[in-house]
Write a protein that holds these residues in place. Structure first.
Motif, mmCIF file in Angstrom:
data_model
loop_
_atom_site.group_PDB
_atom_site.id
_atom_site.type_symbol
_atom_site.label_atom_id
_atom_site.label_comp_id
_atom_site.label_asym_id
_atom_site.label_seq_id
_atom_site.Cartn_x
_atom_site.Cartn_y
_atom_site.Cartn_z
ATOM 1 N N LYS A 175 0.839 -1.188 0.000
ATOM 2 C CA LYS A 175 0.000 0.000 0.000
ATOM 3 C C LYS A 175 0.886 1.254 0.000
ATOM 4 O O LYS A 175 1.750 1.393 0.865
ATOM 5 N N PRO A 176 0.674 2.175 -0.922
ATOM 6 C CA PRO A 176 1.543 3.354 -1.017
ATOM 7 C C PRO A 176 1.245 4.425 0.031
ATOM 8 O O PRO A 176 2.016 5.358 0.200
ATOM 9 N N PHE A 177 0.104 4.317 0.712
ATOM 10 C CA PHE A 177 -0.219 5.277 1.772
ATOM 11 C C PHE A 177 -0.936 4.535 2.896
ATOM 12 O O PHE A 177 -1.395 3.396 2.730
ATOM 13 N N TYR A 203 -7.682 0.731 4.880
ATOM 14 C CA TYR A 203 -7.278 2.134 5.039
ATOM 15 C C TYR A 203 -8.161 2.796 6.100
ATOM 16 O O TYR A 203 -9.382 2.642 6.068
ATOM 17 N N THR A 204 -7.551 3.534 7.013
ATOM 18 C CA THR A 204 -8.350 4.301 7.968
ATOM 19 C C THR A 204 -8.754 5.623 7.324
ATOM 20 O O THR A 204 -8.009 6.190 6.515
ATOM 21 N N ILE A 205 -9.930 6.097 7.690
ATOM 22 C CA ILE A 205 -10.429 7.378 7.202
ATOM 23 C C ILE A 205 -10.275 8.395 8.333
ATOM 24 O O ILE A 205 -10.821 8.211 9.416
ATOM 25 N N GLU A 206 -9.527 9.451 8.072
ATOM 26 C CA GLU A 206 -9.319 10.493 9.088
ATOM 27 C C GLU A 206 -9.777 11.832 8.533
ATOM 28 O O GLU A 206 -9.888 12.014 7.318
ATOM 29 N N TYR A 207 -10.023 12.773 9.455
ATOM 30 C CA TYR A 207 -10.536 14.080 9.059
ATOM 31 C C TYR A 207 -9.541 15.177 9.416
ATOM 32 O O TYR A 207 -8.909 15.147 10.467
ATOM 33 N N LEU A 208 -9.436 16.133 8.537
ATOM 34 C CA LEU A 208 -8.439 17.195 8.670
ATOM 35 C C LEU A 208 -8.495 17.929 10.013
ATOM 36 O O LEU A 208 -7.433 18.190 10.600
ATOM 37 N N PRO A 209 -9.661 18.300 10.557
ATOM 38 C CA PRO A 209 -9.659 19.017 11.831
ATOM 39 C C PRO A 209 -8.950 18.270 12.959
ATOM 40 O O PRO A 209 -8.236 18.878 13.761
ATOM 41 N N ILE A 210 -9.125 16.939 13.003
ATOM 42 C CA ILE A 210 -8.494 16.166 14.076
ATOM 43 C C ILE A 210 -6.980 16.169 13.915
ATOM 44 O O ILE A 210 -6.233 16.385 14.886
ATOM 45 N N VAL A 211 -6.511 15.959 12.701
ATOM 46 C CA VAL A 211 -5.063 15.920 12.434
ATOM 47 C C VAL A 211 -4.431 17.283 12.708
ATOM 48 O O VAL A 211 -3.376 17.385 13.340
ATOM 49 N N VAL A 212 -5.079 18.348 12.243
ATOM 50 C CA VAL A 212 -4.527 19.695 12.415
ATOM 51 C C VAL A 212 -4.513 20.111 13.885
ATOM 52 O O VAL A 212 -3.503 20.600 14.408
ATOM 53 N N GLU A 213 -5.620 19.912 14.577
ATOM 54 C CA GLU A 213 -5.694 20.339 15.975
ATOM 55 C C GLU A 213 -4.702 19.579 16.850
ATOM 56 O O GLU A 213 -4.060 20.156 17.735
ATOM 57 N N SER A 214 -4.572 18.279 16.630
ATOM 58 C CA SER A 214 -3.658 17.490 17.460
ATOM 59 C C SER A 214 -2.205 17.834 17.184
ATOM 60 O O SER A 214 -1.356 17.688 18.071
ATOM 61 N N SER A 215 -1.900 18.327 15.995
ATOM 62 C CA SER A 215 -0.518 18.674 15.641
ATOM 63 C C SER A 215 -0.173 20.114 15.997
ATOM 64 O O SER A 215 0.890 20.387 16.560
ATOM 65 N N LEU A 216 -1.051 21.060 15.663
ATOM 66 C CA LEU A 216 -0.752 22.483 15.825
ATOM 67 C C LEU A 216 -1.234 23.053 17.149
ATOM 68 O O LEU A 216 -0.793 24.133 17.556
ATOM 69 N N LYS A 217 -2.175 22.388 17.791
ATOM 70 C CA LYS A 217 -2.742 22.861 19.063
ATOM 71 C C LYS A 217 -3.424 24.219 18.913
ATOM 72 O O LYS A 217 -3.470 25.030 19.840
ATOM 73 N N ARG A 218 -3.943 24.476 17.743
ATOM 74 C CA ARG A 218 -4.754 25.655 17.470
ATOM 75 C C ARG A 218 -5.689 25.309 16.318
ATOM 76 O O ARG A 218 -5.539 24.256 15.687
ATOM 77 N N ILE A 219 -6.650 26.182 16.043
ATOM 78 C CA ILE A 219 -7.590 25.946 14.952
ATOM 79 C C ILE A 219 -7.434 27.060 13.930
ATOM 80 O O ILE A 219 -7.929 28.177 14.141
ATOM 81 N N PRO A 220 -6.718 26.816 12.830
ATOM 82 C CA PRO A 220 -6.594 27.849 11.789
ATOM 83 C C PRO A 220 -7.974 28.289 11.311
ATOM 84 O O PRO A 220 -8.869 27.458 11.103
#
Length: 435
Positions: A175-177, A203-220
């Protein structure tokens, strides 16, 4: 990926916590009293190290930063542990205190750096197929990649049709991803069937808000534009819990008790140096945009509320008008002691968005999208935005600070409140910049 690193931090902290007990067992014979005192000491040291960012990814990549964080956290932890331990008889031997502090401050930084660096280095990156347009999502995900230290990678962006997505997930061997990241919910709705097939293929399905918030600790704010329906619901469901109110009252009582000698000293010193009034009062905007009277020890001279309201930058000090005592209390945030009375009155909380001046509130409300969301909670003496982005001088700065405020409001929890409290203590001790 951020969850893996978070688990790694907990494992390292648990290992060091257990190691302290092992080291202490070499210097004393265990009794129930000694065991309880050792528990207090070890917990205080771990919290101190955590407060000084000893377990942060970036800290562990610099040995000097790691040593400073661990020594500072150890000193703070030992000092706090002495408060309850002094009432025990018999107390932990001095040798145990000395050995515990020496190991924690001088040996643990090296252990922590080695463990964290080695493990993070060998963690495989998580590769995402992104459902969304690169020109729209690229800047946000580039920040995410940097924050993850390269452990999040983008395999490809896709504005998919059913056929193209079906082809992308049809690999049978390698699997390439690793996962499919929903970066645009509108595009995802048109390919729901192949997304379901992707899950069936592993493949797991993830959503951008969860990935962004957990990484950046803010909400663009741009992220809210894309996931408007999700965030509208999330910010509608904000409520002030009774637990938070109890936490506020307890912490305010403790704060006033601890600072009472300073409160008495400043009540005399400020009028002697620069006259009256002792406390500066100003209209600020609070919960649900209702104004209230904000209090703090006066640190400026010959400055009225009208003068401050004319400033473009609310943090400007009006050159030459800061008193000698004012410089000290602003740096250590002791000027904010009277705000504990605001908390008792119920118009502020210990932790929350910073209360803004009325004129600046009006400007920000017009210029910053979703700025009104930050008034879903009471304003705070300290907060997530204050400890992560302390200085603001432009509207762009306030936009970024608002993103941190929104993260706190959406993700408020006792654990997050504890983290903010500890890092605020770090600021007051002069280890980090103040607002």
């Amino acid at each position: 990926m951020s969850r893996r690193i978070a688990r790694l931090k907990y494992l390292v902290a648990s290992f060091l916590f257990a190691a302290l007990f092992f080291i202490q067992s070499l210097t004393l014979t265990w009794t129930p009293r000694f065991a309880f005192q050792a528990l207090i000491l070890n917990v205080a040291i771990m919290l101190g190290i955590y407060a000084f960012r000893g377990f942060d990814n970036l800290t562990t990549y610099s040995l000097n930063s790691c040593i400073v964080s661990y020594i500072s956290g150890t000193v703070l932890g030992v000092l706090f542990a002495l408060i309850p331990i002094v009432f025990f008889t018999p107390r932990l031997p001095r040798l145990t205190f000395f050995v515990t502090a020496a190991v924690s401050g001088l040996i643990f930084p090296f252990l922590s750096c080695v463990l964290m660096r080695y493990t993070i280095k060998h963690l495989p990156p998580r590769r995402y197929l992104v459902i969304g347009r690169e020109e729209e999502l690229g800047p946000i995900l580039e920040e995410v990649k940097k924050a993850s230290m390269g452990k999040i990678e983008i395999y490809s962006y896709m504005n998919p049709s059913v056929a193209t997505l079906t082809e992308a997930i049809s690999f049978e061997d390698v699997k390439p991803f690793d996962a499919i990241l929903i970066g645009d919910p509108k595009l995802a709705r048109s390919v729901e069937d192949p997304l379901g097939q992707g899950e069936a293929n592993g493949y797991t399905i993830e959503y951008l808000p969860i990935v962004v918030e957990s990484s950046l600790k803010r909400i663009p704010l741009e992220l809210i534009d894309i996931f408007r329906d999700y965030y509208d619901v999330a910010f509608t469901d904000i409520h002030i819990s009774q637990k938070k109110r109890v936490f506020d009252l307890i912490l305010s009582a403790i704060g006033l008790t601890i600072t009472s000698p300073l409160l008495l000293f400043l009540s005399v010193a400020i009028p002697i140096e620069s006259g009256w009034p002792l406390v500066f009062k100003q209209k600020r905007i609070g919960l649900h945009m209702k104004p209230f009277t904000f209090k703090k020890f006066r640190s400026l001279t010959n400055v009225s509320e009208e003068d401050l309201n004319k400033l473009e930058d609310p943090n400007e000090t009006i050159g030459g008008r800061v008193t000698k005592i004012g410089k000290f209390i602003r740096k250590t945030r002791l000027d904010e002691i009277p705000q504990f009375f605001n908390v008792f009155q119920g118009n502020m909380s210990i932790i929350g968005p910073r209360p803004e001046m009325e004129n600046y509130h009006n400007k920000a409300l017009k210029s910053i999208p979703y700025y009104s969301y930050r008034y879903r909670l009471k304003p705070g003496i300290t907060g997530w935005a204050q400890i992560n982005y302390p200085h603001t001088s432009t509207m762009e700065d306030y936009k970024r600070k608002t993103e941190y405020d929104l993260y706190y409001i959406k993700n408020q929890s006792f654990r997050l409140d504890l983290e903010i409290t500890l890092k605020t203590i770090e600021t007051m001790l002069g280890m980090r910049g103040s607002k």
